[in-house]
Design a protein around this motif. Structure first.
Motif, PDB file in Angstrom:
ATOM      1  N   VAL A  41       0.838  -1.348   0.191  1.00 22.23           N
ATOM      2  CA  VAL A  41      -0.069  -0.156   0.169  1.00 22.23           C
ATOM      3  C   VAL A  41       0.845   1.215  -0.100  1.00 22.23           C
ATOM      4  CG1 VAL A  41      -1.698   1.269   1.216  1.00 22.23           C
ATOM      5  CG2 VAL A  41      -1.884  -1.044   1.348  1.00 22.23           C
ATOM      6  N   ALA A  42       1.972   1.148   0.807  1.00 18.35           N
ATOM      7  CA  ALA A  42       2.902   2.287   0.706  1.00 18.35           C
ATOM      8  C   ALA A  42       3.546   2.633  -0.646  1.00 18.35           C
ATOM      9  CB  ALA A  42       4.084   2.038   1.873  1.00 18.35           C
ATOM     10  N   GLU A  43       3.818   1.496  -1.318  1.00 17.32           N
ATOM     11  CA  GLU A  43       4.367   1.837  -2.789  1.00 17.32           C
ATOM     12  C   GLU A  43       3.303   2.329  -3.599  1.00 17.32           C
ATOM     13  OE1 GLU A  43       6.065  -1.908  -3.652  1.00 17.32           O
ATOM     14  OE2 GLU A  43       7.896  -1.589  -2.554  1.00 17.32           O
ATOM     15  N   LYS A  44       2.075   1.896  -3.465  1.00 13.55           N
ATOM     16  CA  LYS A  44       0.912   2.215  -4.050  1.00 13.55           C
ATOM     17  C   LYS A  44       0.890   3.951  -4.188  1.00 13.55           C
ATOM     18  CE  LYS A  44      -3.164   1.843  -6.520  1.00 13.55           C
ATOM     19  NZ  LYS A  44      -3.437   1.500  -7.558  1.00 13.55           N
ATOM     20  N   LEU A  45       1.002   4.233  -3.070  1.00  9.75           N
ATOM     21  CA  LEU A  45       0.978   5.854  -2.761  1.00  9.75           C
ATOM     22  C   LEU A  45       2.159   6.638  -2.770  1.00  9.75           C
ATOM     23  CD1 LEU A  45      -1.557   5.839   0.195  1.00  9.75           C
ATOM     24  CD2 LEU A  45      -2.140   6.245  -1.959  1.00  9.75           C
ATOM     25  N   GLY A  46       3.265   6.033  -3.408  1.00  5.43           N
ATOM     26  CA  GLY A  46       4.600   6.406  -3.169  1.00  5.43           C
ATOM     27  C   GLY A  46       5.154   6.765  -1.923  1.00  5.43           C
ATOM     28  N   LEU A  47       4.983   5.955  -0.741  1.00  4.22           N
ATOM     29  CA  LEU A  47       5.272   6.294   0.506  1.00  4.22           C
ATOM     30  C   LEU A  47       6.495   5.459   1.062  1.00  4.22           C
ATOM     31  CD1 LEU A  47       1.634   6.973   2.150  1.00  4.22           C
ATOM     32  CD2 LEU A  47       3.256   8.532   1.312  1.00  4.22           C
ATOM     33  N   GLU A  48       6.892   4.726  -0.010  1.00  4.02           N
ATOM     34  CA  GLU A  48       8.041   3.731   0.517  1.00  4.02           C
ATOM     35  C   GLU A  48       9.211   4.384   1.289  1.00  4.02           C
ATOM     36  OE1 GLU A  48       8.342   4.237  -3.971  1.00  4.02           O
ATOM     37  OE2 GLU A  48       7.024   4.402  -2.463  1.00  4.02           O
ATOM     38  N   ASP A  49       9.477   5.620   1.114  1.00  8.07           N
ATOM     39  CA  ASP A  49      10.563   6.100   1.919  1.00  8.07           C
ATOM     40  C   ASP A  49      10.191   6.149   3.443  1.00  8.07           C
ATOM     41  OD1 ASP A  49      12.561   7.843   3.002  1.00  8.07           O
ATOM     42  OD2 ASP A  49      12.683   8.869   1.260  1.00  8.07           O
ATOM     43  N   THR A  50      10.857   5.249   4.080  1.00 11.95           N
ATOM     44  CA  THR A  50      10.488   5.235   5.386  1.00 11.95           C
ATOM     45  C   THR A  50      10.656   6.386   6.457  1.00 11.95           C
ATOM     46  OG1 THR A  50      10.830   2.776   5.744  1.00 11.95           O
ATOM     47  CG2 THR A  50      10.659   3.975   7.677  1.00 11.95           C
ATOM     48  N   ASN A  51      12.017   7.096   6.132  1.00 13.97           N
ATOM     49  CA  ASN A  51      12.327   8.396   6.810  1.00 13.97           C
ATOM     50  C   ASN A  51      11.638   9.295   6.462  1.00 13.97           C
ATOM     51  OD1 ASN A  51      14.545   7.075   7.929  1.00 13.97           O
ATOM     52  ND2 ASN A  51      15.795   7.557   6.194  1.00 13.97           N
ATOM     53  N   ALA A  52      10.849   9.591   5.294  1.00 15.54           N
ATOM     54  CA  ALA A  52      10.147  10.697   4.832  1.00 15.54           C
ATOM     55  C   ALA A  52       8.646  10.243   5.401  1.00 15.54           C
ATOM     56  CB  ALA A  52      10.050  10.865   3.412  1.00 15.54           C
ATOM     57  N   LEU A  53       8.258   9.004   5.442  1.00 12.86           N
ATOM     58  CA  LEU A  53       6.983   8.548   6.110  1.00 12.86           C
ATOM     59  C   LEU A  53       7.082   9.092   7.710  1.00 12.86           C
ATOM     60  CD1 LEU A  53       4.173   7.546   5.804  1.00 12.86           C
ATOM     61  CD2 LEU A  53       5.370   5.274   6.015  1.00 12.86           C
ATOM     62  N   VAL A  54       8.137   8.579   8.327  1.00  6.97           N
ATOM     63  CA  VAL A  54       8.290   8.921   9.710  1.00  6.97           C
ATOM     64  C   VAL A  54       7.930  10.445  10.075  1.00  6.97           C
ATOM     65  CG1 VAL A  54       9.725   9.308  11.548  1.00  6.97           C
ATOM     66  CG2 VAL A  54       9.374   6.939  10.250  1.00  6.97           C
ATOM     67  N   GLU A  55       8.643  11.373   9.307  1.00  2.52           N
ATOM     68  CA  GLU A  55       8.399  12.901   9.310  1.00  2.52           C
ATOM     69  C   GLU A  55       7.045  13.264   8.993  1.00  2.52           C
ATOM     70  OE1 GLU A  55      10.954  14.939   6.690  1.00  2.52           O
ATOM     71  OE2 GLU A  55      13.030  14.127   7.408  1.00  2.52           O
ATOM     72  N   ARG A  56       6.222  12.674   8.147  1.00  5.24           N
ATOM     73  CA  ARG A  56       4.938  12.680   8.012  1.00  5.24           C
ATOM     74  C   ARG A  56       4.195  12.582   9.179  1.00  5.24           C
ATOM     75  NH1 ARG A  56       3.003  13.143   2.309  1.00  5.24           N
ATOM     76  NH2 ARG A  56       4.605  12.609   0.913  1.00  5.24           N
ATOM     77  N   ILE A  57       4.251  11.154   9.460  1.00  6.95           N
ATOM     78  CA  ILE A  57       3.610  10.867  10.824  1.00  6.95           C
ATOM     79  C   ILE A  57       3.762  11.783  12.040  1.00  6.95           C
ATOM     80  CG2 ILE A  57       3.360   8.958  12.366  1.00  6.95           C
ATOM     81  CD1 ILE A  57       4.079   7.003  10.114  1.00  6.95           C
ATOM     82  N   ASP A  58       5.040  12.036  12.140  1.00  5.45           N
ATOM     83  CA  ASP A  58       5.400  13.299  13.262  1.00  5.45           C
ATOM     84  C   ASP A  58       4.461  14.330  13.326  1.00  5.45           C
ATOM     85  OD1 ASP A  58       7.304  11.814  14.838  1.00  5.45           O
ATOM     86  OD2 ASP A  58       9.014  12.477  13.558  1.00  5.45           O
ATOM     87  N   SER A  59       4.285  14.854  12.113  1.00  4.89           N
ATOM     88  CA  SER A  59       3.535  16.128  11.839  1.00  4.89           C
ATOM     89  C   SER A  59       2.058  15.916  11.983  1.00  4.89           C
ATOM     90  CB  SER A  59       3.739  16.634  10.424  1.00  4.89           C
ATOM     91  OG  SER A  59       3.202  15.835   9.450  1.00  4.89           O
TER      92      SER A  59
END
Length: 276
Positions: A246-264
């Protein structure tokens, strides 16, 4: 299955959205919106106008300037945001008591999921307001299940304590032969919501299904994040436990970038609590 047949025989007992909410939604969906008539409709319903003003002034909707009239709400937050306010007000007021379910906790999760879905959709260049509505309603099918089958609903609630809504889907199906996705889809259609919203509700737990629409993966991710944020999990853990497909489907496979999103997104939990 008899339980499923029994349930759908009772769908005529499902609550309707308040008439004024239906009228406001029709006005907002019109090609040429009559803003003055819209304001009058909201003002004539004291409960709706009070909720809209409360929501538009709450931290949940990010207002820094006080809003004291519906006219101001329209000019300051815009028609699209007003639409989400009206729908949120109508949906949350349609069910006042549900056997065996903590409604405050239920709506808190729904509001956090809605906010995450809206923000994520906006960041991905997708329909943010539709994502918000779909996120708000993604588990709405749980409510009729508890109302029609209170004993089974209570049993499911006990088994699912501490489990995410994504896991709950499987438990419902195993224990009852029906799940909140199917029920929620039917309720959304009963309320005349757009097809896209009902399809998200039906498929958000199976977002890569060929029948799912583009926002289904967004709400899947939002529900996953919301549950773990409410459980105070670390952002790294939340990102690493997200379905990679699902992450790849949305282009969210970069874990570090996703962690920053989640923090926000963490602020959305406190804002939902503030609103409720």
């Amino acid at each position: 299955m008899k339980l499923m047949d029994d349930f759908f025989e009772q769908t005529h007992n499902m609550p309707m959205l308040p008439k004024v909410v239906q009228e406001v939604m029709q006005l907002l969906n019109a090609d040429d919106i009559n803003v003055q008539l819209l304001i009058e409709k909201i003002n004539h319903d004291q409960v709706l106008s009070a909720k809209v003003l409360r929501m538009s002034n709450s931290a949940y909707f990010g207002r820094s300037k006080s809003v004291s009239t519906i006219q101001e709400a329209v000019s300051l937050i815009g028609l699209e945001k007003l639409k989400t306010l009206v729908i949120a007000s109508g949906v949350t007021s349609a069910f006042t008591a549900v056997p065996g379910l903590d409604l405050k906790r239920f709506w808190q999760h729904s509001l956090v999921t809605a906010s995450v879905a809206r923000q994520l959709a906006s960041e991905l260049g997708m329909a943010a307001d539709n994502a918000y509505i779909a996120g708000l309603m993604h588990t709405v099918g749980q409510l009729p299940i508890h109302m029609v089958f209170p004993k089974a609903g209570a049993d499911i609630e006990a088994v699912c304590k501490g489990r995410s809504v994504l896991e709950r889907h499987e438990v419902e199906h195993d224990m009852l032969g029906i799940d909140h996705n199917v029920v929620g889809e039917k309720l959304a259609k009963h309320w005349n919501f757009p097809e896209e919203i009902s399809r998200v509700i039906r498929y958000y737990t199976d977002p890569l299904n060929k029948e799912a629409c583009a926002l289904a993966p967004v709400v899947y991710v939002a529900a996953h994040i919301a549950f773990d944020l409410e459980s105070t999990q670390q952002s790294q853990y939340i990102a690493e436990t997200l379905s990679m497909d699902v992450a790849e489907k949305l282009g969210l496979e970069d874990t570090n970038a996703l962690v920053e999103r989640i923090d926000s997104y963490r602020v959305f939990v406190a804002e939902a609590k503030d609103y409720l």
